[in-house]
Design a protein around this motif. Sequence first.
Motif, PDB file in Angstrom:
ATOM      1  N   THR A   8       0.850  -1.179   0.000  1.00 52.07           N
ATOM      2  CA  THR A   8       0.000   0.000   0.000  1.00 52.07           C
ATOM      3  C   THR A   8       0.888   1.232   0.000  1.00 52.07           C
ATOM      4  OG1 THR A   8      -1.667  -1.196   1.268  1.00 52.07           O
ATOM      5  CG2 THR A   8      -1.849   1.196   1.215  1.00 52.07           C
ATOM      6  N   LEU A   9       0.692   2.090  -0.984  1.00 54.89           N
ATOM      7  CA  LEU A   9       1.494   3.298  -1.118  1.00 54.89           C
ATOM      8  C   LEU A   9       0.583   4.510  -1.205  1.00 54.89           C
ATOM      9  CD1 LEU A   9       3.856   2.121  -4.004  1.00 54.89           C
ATOM     10  CD2 LEU A   9       4.389   2.147  -1.575  1.00 54.89           C
ATOM     11  N   ASP A  10       1.023   5.606  -0.600  1.00 55.08           N
ATOM     12  CA  ASP A  10       0.283   6.838  -0.830  1.00 55.08           C
ATOM     13  C   ASP A  10       0.794   7.456  -2.132  1.00 55.08           C
ATOM     14  OD1 ASP A  10       2.686   8.168  -0.259  1.00 55.08           O
ATOM     15  OD2 ASP A  10       2.072   8.726   1.761  1.00 55.08           O
ATOM     16  N   ASP A  11       0.224   8.560  -2.534  1.00 55.23           N
ATOM     17  CA  ASP A  11       0.555   9.155  -3.828  1.00 55.23           C
ATOM     18  C   ASP A  11       2.034   9.526  -3.907  1.00 55.23           C
ATOM     19  OD1 ASP A  11      -0.257  10.147  -6.417  1.00 55.23           O
ATOM     20  OD2 ASP A  11       0.061  12.162  -5.601  1.00 55.23           O
ATOM     21  N   TYR A  12       2.571  10.095  -2.854  1.00 57.17           N
ATOM     22  CA  TYR A  12       3.981  10.484  -2.845  1.00 57.17           C
ATOM     23  C   TYR A  12       4.891   9.270  -2.980  1.00 57.17           C
ATOM     24  CZ  TYR A  12       8.478  12.162  -1.187  1.00 57.17           C
ATOM     25  OH  TYR A  12       9.805  12.441  -1.073  1.00 57.17           O
ATOM     26  N   GLU A  13       4.627   8.210  -2.237  1.00 56.94           N
ATOM     27  CA  GLU A  13       5.438   6.999  -2.296  1.00 56.94           C
ATOM     28  C   GLU A  13       5.374   6.364  -3.693  1.00 56.94           C
ATOM     29  OE1 GLU A  13       5.036   5.564   2.345  1.00 56.94           O
ATOM     30  OE2 GLU A  13       3.498   4.998   0.901  1.00 56.94           O
ATOM     31  N   HIS A  14       4.208   6.407  -4.305  1.00 56.19           N
ATOM     32  CA  HIS A  14       4.042   5.867  -5.657  1.00 56.19           C
ATOM     33  C   HIS A  14       4.920   6.639  -6.641  1.00 56.19           C
ATOM     34  CE1 HIS A  14       1.915   5.311  -9.559  1.00 56.19           C
ATOM     35  NE2 HIS A  14       1.898   4.062  -9.140  1.00 56.19           N
ATOM     36  N   ARG A  15       4.903   7.968  -6.540  1.00 54.43           N
ATOM     37  CA  ARG A  15       5.725   8.789  -7.436  1.00 54.43           C
ATOM     38  C   ARG A  15       7.213   8.546  -7.215  1.00 54.43           C
ATOM     39  NH1 ARG A  15       4.471  14.292  -6.114  1.00 54.43           N
ATOM     40  NH2 ARG A  15       3.119  13.545  -4.477  1.00 54.43           N
ATOM     41  N   VAL A  16       7.636   8.381  -5.953  1.00 50.87           N
ATOM     42  CA  VAL A  16       9.042   8.107  -5.654  1.00 50.87           C
ATOM     43  C   VAL A  16       9.461   6.764  -6.248  1.00 50.87           C
ATOM     44  CG1 VAL A  16      10.647   7.575  -3.781  1.00 50.87           C
ATOM     45  CG2 VAL A  16       9.146   9.554  -3.597  1.00 50.87           C
ATOM     46  N   LEU A  17       8.602   5.763  -6.131  1.00 52.03           N
ATOM     47  CA  LEU A  17       8.901   4.445  -6.679  1.00 52.03           C
ATOM     48  C   LEU A  17       9.036   4.489  -8.201  1.00 52.03           C
ATOM     49  CD1 LEU A  17       9.317   1.435  -6.207  1.00 52.03           C
ATOM     50  CD2 LEU A  17       6.838   1.163  -6.252  1.00 52.03           C
ATOM     51  N   VAL A  18       8.117   5.165  -8.867  1.00 50.82           N
ATOM     52  CA  VAL A  18       8.172   5.281 -10.322  1.00 50.82           C
ATOM     53  C   VAL A  18       9.442   6.027 -10.735  1.00 50.82           C
ATOM     54  CG1 VAL A  18       7.070   6.350 -12.344  1.00 50.82           C
ATOM     55  CG2 VAL A  18       5.688   5.103 -10.673  1.00 50.82           C
ATOM     56  N   ARG A  19       9.760   7.104 -10.027  1.00 54.36           N
ATOM     57  CA  ARG A  19      10.960   7.882 -10.359  1.00 54.36           C
ATOM     58  C   ARG A  19      12.223   7.043 -10.179  1.00 54.36           C
ATOM     59  NH1 ARG A  19      12.687  13.429 -10.637  1.00 54.36           N
ATOM     60  NH2 ARG A  19      14.848  13.203 -11.302  1.00 54.36           N
ATOM     61  N   GLY A  20      12.304   6.288  -9.085  1.00 57.63           N
ATOM     62  CA  GLY A  20      13.463   5.448  -8.838  1.00 57.63           C
ATOM     63  C   GLY A  20      13.641   4.368  -9.885  1.00 57.63           C
ATOM     64  N   LEU A  21      12.539   3.718 -10.273  1.00 57.41           N
ATOM     65  CA  LEU A  21      12.608   2.698 -11.317  1.00 57.41           C
ATOM     66  C   LEU A  21      13.014   3.308 -12.651  1.00 57.41           C
ATOM     67  CD1 LEU A  21       9.443   0.586 -10.457  1.00 57.41           C
ATOM     68  CD2 LEU A  21      11.826  -0.175 -10.343  1.00 57.41           C
ATOM     69  N   ASN A  22      12.490   4.484 -12.948  1.00 56.23           N
ATOM     70  CA  ASN A  22      12.832   5.145 -14.200  1.00 56.23           C
ATOM     71  C   ASN A  22      14.300   5.560 -14.213  1.00 56.23           C
ATOM     72  OD1 ASN A  22      12.081   6.017 -16.776  1.00 56.23           O
ATOM     73  ND2 ASN A  22      11.898   8.116 -16.060  1.00 56.23           N
ATOM     74  N   ALA A  50      -5.670   2.114  -8.303  1.00 60.20           N
ATOM     75  CA  ALA A  50      -5.777   2.756  -6.990  1.00 60.20           C
ATOM     76  C   ALA A  50      -7.034   2.249  -6.311  1.00 60.20           C
ATOM     77  CB  ALA A  50      -5.832   4.268  -7.145  1.00 60.20           C
ATOM     78  N   LYS A  51      -6.904   1.889  -5.066  1.00 63.09           N
ATOM     79  CA  LYS A  51      -8.055   1.396  -4.318  1.00 63.09           C
ATOM     80  C   LYS A  51      -8.546   2.522  -3.414  1.00 63.09           C
ATOM     81  CE  LYS A  51      -9.548  -2.290  -1.263  1.00 63.09           C
ATOM     82  NZ  LYS A  51      -9.156  -3.481  -0.515  1.00 63.09           N
ATOM     83  N   LYS A  52      -9.810   2.859  -3.580  1.00 62.53           N
ATOM     84  CA  LYS A  52     -10.382   3.920  -2.765  1.00 62.53           C
ATOM     85  C   LYS A  52     -10.729   3.375  -1.387  1.00 62.53           C
ATOM     86  CE  LYS A  52     -12.148   6.473  -6.634  1.00 62.53           C
ATOM     87  NZ  LYS A  52     -13.281   7.141  -7.237  1.00 62.53           N
ATOM     88  N   ARG A  53     -10.473   4.188  -0.396  1.00 63.55           N
ATOM     89  CA  ARG A  53     -10.778   3.772   0.978  1.00 63.55           C
ATOM     90  C   ARG A  53     -12.208   4.126   1.331  1.00 63.55           C
ATOM     91  NH1 ARG A  53      -5.940   3.626   4.812  1.00 63.55           N
ATOM     92  NH2 ARG A  53      -4.249   3.280   3.365  1.00 63.55           N
TER      93      ARG A  53
END
Length: 61
Positions: A8-22, A50-53
Motif C-alpha cells: 500500500t502506497l500513498d501518492d507520494y510513495e508511488h511517485r518516488v517508486l516510479v521515479r526510482g525505477l525510471n 488505486a483502491k479507494k478507501r
Amino acid sequence: MVQQRVITLDDYEHRVLVRGLNDSRTLALQEGKPTEDLDGLLLKVIDAPAKKRRRFSREAR
C-alpha cells in the motif's frame, strides 16, 4: 508457483517508486544493459489500480 505481494502506497510513495525505477532504467540504458525486467516492473507500478478507501467502517455503525 508464483507468489504475489501487495503493498500500500500513498501518492507520494508511488511517485518516488516510479521515479526510482525510471532512473534505474535510464542508468541501465546508458551502460548498455538490458532493461526488459525494469520495463515490465515499471509498467506494472504505473498501471496498478488505486483502491479507494471507505469513509466509514462497518464497526462505526
